[in-house]
Every structure is written in C-alpha cells, then in structure tokens.
Motif scaffolding. Structure first.
Motif, PDB file in Angstrom:
ATOM      1  N   ALA A  26      45.988  39.166  30.864  1.00  0.00           N
ATOM      2  CA  ALA A  26      46.011  40.904  31.589  1.00  0.00           C
ATOM      3  C   ALA A  26      46.749  40.966  32.194  1.00  0.00           C
ATOM      4  O   ALA A  26      47.786  39.819  32.829  1.00  0.00           O
ATOM      5  CB  ALA A  26      44.717  40.822  31.321  1.00  0.00           C
ATOM      6  N   THR A  27      46.285  42.411  32.921  1.00  0.00           N
ATOM      7  CA  THR A  27      47.402  42.961  34.297  1.00  0.00           C
ATOM      8  C   THR A  27      46.835  41.881  35.307  1.00  0.00           C
ATOM      9  O   THR A  27      45.840  41.585  35.103  1.00  0.00           O
ATOM     10  CB  THR A  27      47.531  44.151  33.974  1.00  0.00           C
ATOM     11  OG1 THR A  27      45.850  43.912  34.367  1.00  0.00           O
ATOM     12  CG2 THR A  27      47.797  45.045  32.484  1.00  0.00           C
ATOM     13  N   THR A  28      48.226  41.771  36.452  1.00  0.00           N
ATOM     14  CA  THR A  28      46.982  41.433  37.776  1.00  0.00           C
ATOM     15  C   THR A  28      45.865  42.508  38.049  1.00  0.00           C
ATOM     16  O   THR A  28      45.018  41.736  38.443  1.00  0.00           O
ATOM     17  CB  THR A  28      47.755  41.733  38.311  1.00  0.00           C
ATOM     18  OG1 THR A  28      49.414  40.723  38.632  1.00  0.00           O
ATOM     19  CG2 THR A  28      47.459  41.235  40.288  1.00  0.00           C
ATOM     20  N   GLU A  29      45.702  43.503  37.746  1.00  0.00           N
ATOM     21  CA  GLU A  29      44.916  44.168  38.131  1.00  0.00           C
ATOM     22  C   GLU A  29      43.689  43.770  37.417  1.00  0.00           C
ATOM     23  O   GLU A  29      42.241  43.494  37.898  1.00  0.00           O
ATOM     24  CB  GLU A  29      44.934  45.739  37.492  1.00  0.00           C
ATOM     25  CG  GLU A  29      44.235  46.480  38.716  1.00  0.00           C
ATOM     26  CD  GLU A  29      44.298  48.237  37.983  1.00  0.00           C
ATOM     27  OE1 GLU A  29      43.932  48.882  37.233  1.00  0.00           O
ATOM     28  OE2 GLU A  29      45.089  48.864  39.044  1.00  0.00           O
ATOM     29  N   ILE A  30      43.409  43.424  36.523  1.00  0.00           N
ATOM     30  CA  ILE A  30      42.628  42.766  35.350  1.00  0.00           C
ATOM     31  C   ILE A  30      41.662  41.523  35.835  1.00  0.00           C
ATOM     32  O   ILE A  30      40.891  40.802  36.568  1.00  0.00           O
ATOM     33  CB  ILE A  30      42.346  42.651  33.937  1.00  0.00           C
ATOM     34  CG1 ILE A  30      42.305  44.745  33.098  1.00  0.00           C
ATOM     35  CG2 ILE A  30      41.639  42.264  33.475  1.00  0.00           C
ATOM     36  CD1 ILE A  30      41.439  44.304  33.805  1.00  0.00           C
ATOM     37  N   GLY A  31      43.007  40.717  36.463  1.00  0.00           N
ATOM     38  CA  GLY A  31      42.806  39.261  37.165  1.00  0.00           C
ATOM     39  C   GLY A  31      41.852  39.247  38.349  1.00  0.00           C
ATOM     40  O   GLY A  31      41.288  38.667  38.960  1.00  0.00           O
ATOM     41  N   LEU A  32      42.348  40.888  39.027  1.00  0.00           N
ATOM     42  CA  LEU A  32      41.745  40.659  40.424  1.00  0.00           C
ATOM     43  C   LEU A  32      40.265  40.610  39.938  1.00  0.00           C
ATOM     44  O   LEU A  32      39.485  40.260  40.732  1.00  0.00           O
ATOM     45  CB  LEU A  32      42.525  41.567  41.475  1.00  0.00           C
ATOM     46  CG  LEU A  32      43.409  41.582  41.992  1.00  0.00           C
ATOM     47  CD1 LEU A  32      44.501  42.375  42.540  1.00  0.00           C
ATOM     48  CD2 LEU A  32      43.610  40.688  43.227  1.00  0.00           C
ATOM     49  N   ILE A  33      39.498  41.809  39.441  1.00  0.00           N
ATOM     50  CA  ILE A  33      38.749  42.469  38.430  1.00  0.00           C
ATOM     51  C   ILE A  33      38.271  40.805  38.050  1.00  0.00           C
ATOM     52  O   ILE A  33      36.712  41.058  38.522  1.00  0.00           O
ATOM     53  CB  ILE A  33      38.717  43.532  37.533  1.00  0.00           C
ATOM     54  CG1 ILE A  33      38.977  44.741  37.748  1.00  0.00           C
ATOM     55  CG2 ILE A  33      37.426  43.225  37.089  1.00  0.00           C
ATOM     56  CD1 ILE A  33      39.222  45.878  37.094  1.00  0.00           C
ATOM     57  N   SER A  34      38.539  40.343  37.444  1.00  0.00           N
ATOM     58  CA  SER A  34      38.224  38.916  36.811  1.00  0.00           C
ATOM     59  C   SER A  34      37.043  37.729  38.053  1.00  0.00           C
ATOM     60  O   SER A  34      36.789  37.340  38.189  1.00  0.00           O
ATOM     61  CB  SER A  34      38.320  38.297  35.605  1.00  0.00           C
ATOM     62  OG  SER A  34      39.867  37.505  36.355  1.00  0.00           O
ATOM     63  N   ASP A  35      38.375  38.229  39.050  1.00  0.00           N
ATOM     64  CA  ASP A  35      38.293  37.104  40.227  1.00  0.00           C
ATOM     65  C   ASP A  35      37.347  37.527  41.129  1.00  0.00           C
ATOM     66  O   ASP A  35      35.803  37.242  41.681  1.00  0.00           O
ATOM     67  CB  ASP A  35      39.911  37.739  41.580  1.00  0.00           C
ATOM     68  CG  ASP A  35      40.334  36.297  40.403  1.00  0.00           C
ATOM     69  OD1 ASP A  35      40.067  35.226  39.832  1.00  0.00           O
ATOM     70  OD2 ASP A  35      41.689  36.767  41.668  1.00  0.00           O
ATOM     71  N   GLY A  36      36.634  39.018  40.935  1.00  0.00           N
ATOM     72  CA  GLY A  36      35.252  39.858  42.145  1.00  0.00           C
ATOM     73  C   GLY A  36      34.388  39.033  40.545  1.00  0.00           C
ATOM     74  O   GLY A  36      33.449  39.364  41.595  1.00  0.00           O
ATOM     75  N   LEU A  37      34.049  39.422  39.925  1.00  0.00           N
ATOM     76  CA  LEU A  37      33.277  38.798  38.889  1.00  0.00           C
ATOM     77  C   LEU A  37      32.703  37.673  39.356  1.00  0.00           C
ATOM     78  O   LEU A  37      31.516  37.455  39.395  1.00  0.00           O
ATOM     79  CB  LEU A  37      32.874  39.608  37.630  1.00  0.00           C
ATOM     80  CG  LEU A  37      33.382  40.656  37.471  1.00  0.00           C
ATOM     81  CD1 LEU A  37      33.563  41.277  35.923  1.00  0.00           C
ATOM     82  CD2 LEU A  37      32.353  41.683  37.349  1.00  0.00           C
TER      83      LEU A  37
END
Length: 167
Positions: free
Chosen positions: A55-66
C-alpha cells in the motif's frame, strides 16, 4: 500476597514445576526481541521495507507502528513472567534461554517463509538477488531454533536427573 516457592514445596526443584512458564517466558521474550530488532534495524534504520509494503508509505508506517507495539508487548510479557519466576526461585536458565532462541528463531522463520514468500506482504530487501537475503534470514532462524532445542533438551535432561537424585 503470594509466598515464595521453596525447594520442598516444589517437589525438590521449583524450576521443574514451572517448566512451561520458563519456556513461555523465554519464547515471548525471544519473539519480541527479534521482532523488535527487525523493526528497529530493517524498517527504521535501513529503510529496507515496512511491515506491510502493498500500500502507501503512510500505511506502511502505520503497520510498522502496530508491529513495533506487538513486539514491545511480547517482550514485556516475557519479562513479567521472568520476574515472577525469579521471585519464586523457579527460574530455569537453560529452559528460558532455549525458549528465547526458539521464540526468536520461530518468529524469524515465520517472517521469512510466511510473510516474505507466501503472503508477500513485504520482502526483506528489494533487490534483484533477494534469494541471498532470504537464505541468510531463514538459515539464521533455523540455527537459532536448533540451538534452542538443544538447550531445551539439555535442560529437561538435567531437571530429570536432579529429580532422580532427590528421591
């Protein structure tokens, strides 16, 4: 208030009575530690991938946080169990370290096989010759698991010998 377990209450060996708790403490800590290392080094410092790269980089960063939160909770849960085992004088270092290696190696093998290859939610690194990275990642995981299993077998054998000597 709970009281400390002494050797006679635990059937002569407190760590043998708490074997599963020693194992799970190590597994949770090892899983959390390796996941934490993966997220901090490969996701944050090296920027090789995100937990979810489809997905987008933004979604990637959210997934990293989780993913980071998951690894942190697993590590802390393992440490709470570790502290409880020490308080009860029931820590089996061999079982605990075996659990750490099995948990860490198990997570890494799951990541390398399931997440990288089957689900394809990310690769370890986006390069032409990714097989080299995959082999190193998965072989390290298998080595960790193998050493962990040897430690667990040795620890179990030692606990059995100690119980026989006491009777």
């Amino acid at each position: 208030m709970s009281k400390k377990v002494n050797q006679s209450e635990a059937g002569g060996n407190a760590s043998s009575r708490y074997g599963a708790r020693n194992l799970w403490s190590g597994i949770l800590f090892g899983l959390g530690l390796v996941a934490f290392f993966d997220e901090a080094v490969f996701h944050q410092l090296l920027h090789w991938h995100h937990f979810y790269d489809r997905a987008t980089t933004e979604i990637g960063l959210i997934s990293d946080g989780l993913f980071h939160a998951f690894s942190w909770f697993a590590t802390i849960a393992g440490l709470f169990l570790f502290a409880d085992l020490r308080r009860r004088n029931a820590l089996s270092r061999g079982t605990w370290w075996g659990g750490v290696l099995v948990g860490g190696g198990g997570f890494q093998l799951y990541d390398g096989v399931i997440q990288h290859k089957l689900m394809r939610i990310h690769q370890i690194r986006y390069v032409d010759n990714v097989i080299v990275y995959d082999l190193i990642w998965n072989v390290l995981a298998l080595v960790m698991i193998a050493i962990g299993l040897v430690l667990l077998r040795r620890s179990k054998r030692q606990a059995t010998t100690e119980r026989k000597v006491q009777f």
